[in-house]
Design a protein around this motif. Structure first.
Motif, short mmCIF file in Angstrom:
data_model
loop_
_atom_site.label_atom_id
_atom_site.label_comp_id
_atom_site.label_asym_id
_atom_site.label_seq_id
_atom_site.Cartn_x
_atom_site.Cartn_y
_atom_site.Cartn_z
N ALA A 27 81.97 -38.69 -45.83
CA ALA A 27 82.09 -38.61 -47.28
C ALA A 27 81.04 -39.47 -48.01
O ALA A 27 80.34 -38.98 -48.88
CB ALA A 27 83.49 -39.00 -47.72
N LYS A 28 80.94 -40.72 -47.66
CA LYS A 28 80.02 -41.62 -48.38
C LYS A 28 78.57 -41.19 -48.18
O LYS A 28 77.79 -41.09 -49.13
CB LYS A 28 80.23 -43.06 -47.92
N LYS A 29 78.20 -40.91 -46.95
CA LYS A 29 76.83 -40.50 -46.64
C LYS A 29 76.52 -39.15 -47.28
O LYS A 29 75.46 -38.95 -47.88
CB LYS A 29 76.65 -40.42 -45.13
N GLY A 30 77.44 -38.22 -47.17
CA GLY A 30 77.23 -36.89 -47.71
C GLY A 30 77.08 -36.88 -49.22
O GLY A 30 76.23 -36.18 -49.77
N LEU A 31 77.90 -37.67 -49.91
CA LEU A 31 77.78 -37.73 -51.37
C LEU A 31 76.45 -38.34 -51.80
O LEU A 31 75.85 -37.91 -52.77
CB LEU A 31 78.95 -38.49 -51.97
N ALA A 32 76.00 -39.34 -51.06
CA ALA A 32 74.69 -39.93 -51.36
C ALA A 32 73.58 -38.89 -51.18
O ALA A 32 72.66 -38.81 -52.00
CB ALA A 32 74.44 -41.15 -50.48
N GLU A 33 73.68 -38.09 -50.14
CA GLU A 33 72.68 -37.03 -49.90
C GLU A 33 72.72 -35.97 -51.01
O GLU A 33 71.68 -35.54 -51.49
CB GLU A 33 72.91 -36.38 -48.54
N LEU A 34 73.93 -35.57 -51.40
CA LEU A 34 74.05 -34.57 -52.47
C LEU A 34 73.52 -35.11 -53.79
O LEU A 34 72.82 -34.42 -54.53
CB LEU A 34 75.52 -34.16 -52.64
N LYS A 35 73.82 -36.36 -54.09
CA LYS A 35 73.34 -36.98 -55.34
C LYS A 35 71.82 -37.01 -55.36
O LYS A 35 71.19 -36.68 -56.37
CB LYS A 35 73.90 -38.38 -55.47
N ALA A 36 71.20 -37.38 -54.24
CA ALA A 36 69.74 -37.42 -54.17
C ALA A 36 69.15 -36.02 -54.32
O ALA A 36 68.16 -35.83 -55.05
CB ALA A 36 69.30 -38.04 -52.85
N ALA A 37 69.75 -35.03 -53.69
CA ALA A 37 69.24 -33.67 -53.76
C ALA A 37 69.35 -33.10 -55.17
O ALA A 37 68.43 -32.46 -55.67
CB ALA A 37 69.97 -32.78 -52.77
N VAL A 38 70.48 -33.34 -55.82
CA VAL A 38 70.65 -32.86 -57.19
C VAL A 38 69.68 -33.57 -58.12
O VAL A 38 69.09 -32.95 -59.01
CB VAL A 38 72.12 -33.04 -57.66
N GLY A 39 69.47 -34.85 -57.91
CA GLY A 39 68.50 -35.60 -58.71
C GLY A 39 67.09 -35.05 -58.58
O GLY A 39 66.37 -34.95 -59.58
N GLU A 40 66.70 -34.67 -57.38
CA GLU A 40 65.38 -34.07 -57.16
C GLU A 40 65.29 -32.71 -57.85
O GLU A 40 64.29 -32.38 -58.47
CB GLU A 40 65.10 -33.90 -55.67
N PHE A 41 66.35 -31.93 -57.73
CA PHE A 41 66.35 -30.58 -58.32
C PHE A 41 66.34 -30.65 -59.85
O PHE A 41 65.63 -29.90 -60.51
CB PHE A 41 67.58 -29.81 -57.84
N ALA A 42 67.14 -31.56 -60.40
CA ALA A 42 67.25 -31.66 -61.86
C ALA A 42 66.04 -32.33 -62.48
O ALA A 42 65.76 -32.14 -63.65
CB ALA A 42 68.52 -32.43 -62.21
N GLY A 43 65.31 -33.10 -61.65
CA GLY A 43 64.09 -33.74 -62.10
C GLY A 43 64.33 -34.73 -63.15
O GLY A 43 63.70 -35.18 -63.96
#
Length: 65
Positions: free
Chosen positions: A49-65
């Motif tokens: 959970a903790k690792k996965g949420l960090a990965e999702l947050k980073a990916a969304v941040g990259e996508f949203a720019g």
């Protein structure tokens, strides 16, 4: 996230028609059939959970720019 901000599924279900994306975090209960596993409109992300949420947050941040 503070516990007070969490919602029960029955309380939040009426909001889904207005949502573009929903992130549902849940435990995988062994032995219980879940129709979302075979729903073609559903994506599953399995992770710690903790690792996965960090990965999702980073990916969304990259996508949203």
């Amino acid at each position: 996230m503070p516990y007070t901000q969490l919602k029960e599924m029955d309380d939040v279900n009426p909001e889904f028609p207005q949502a573009d994306v929903a992130l549902v975090i849940s435990a995988n209960d062994a032995g219980i059939d879940n129709r979302l596993y075979t729903d073609p409109e559903t994506g599953m992300f399995f992770s710690d959970a903790k690792k996965g949420l960090a990965e999702l947050k980073a990916a969304v941040g990259e996508f949203a720019g």
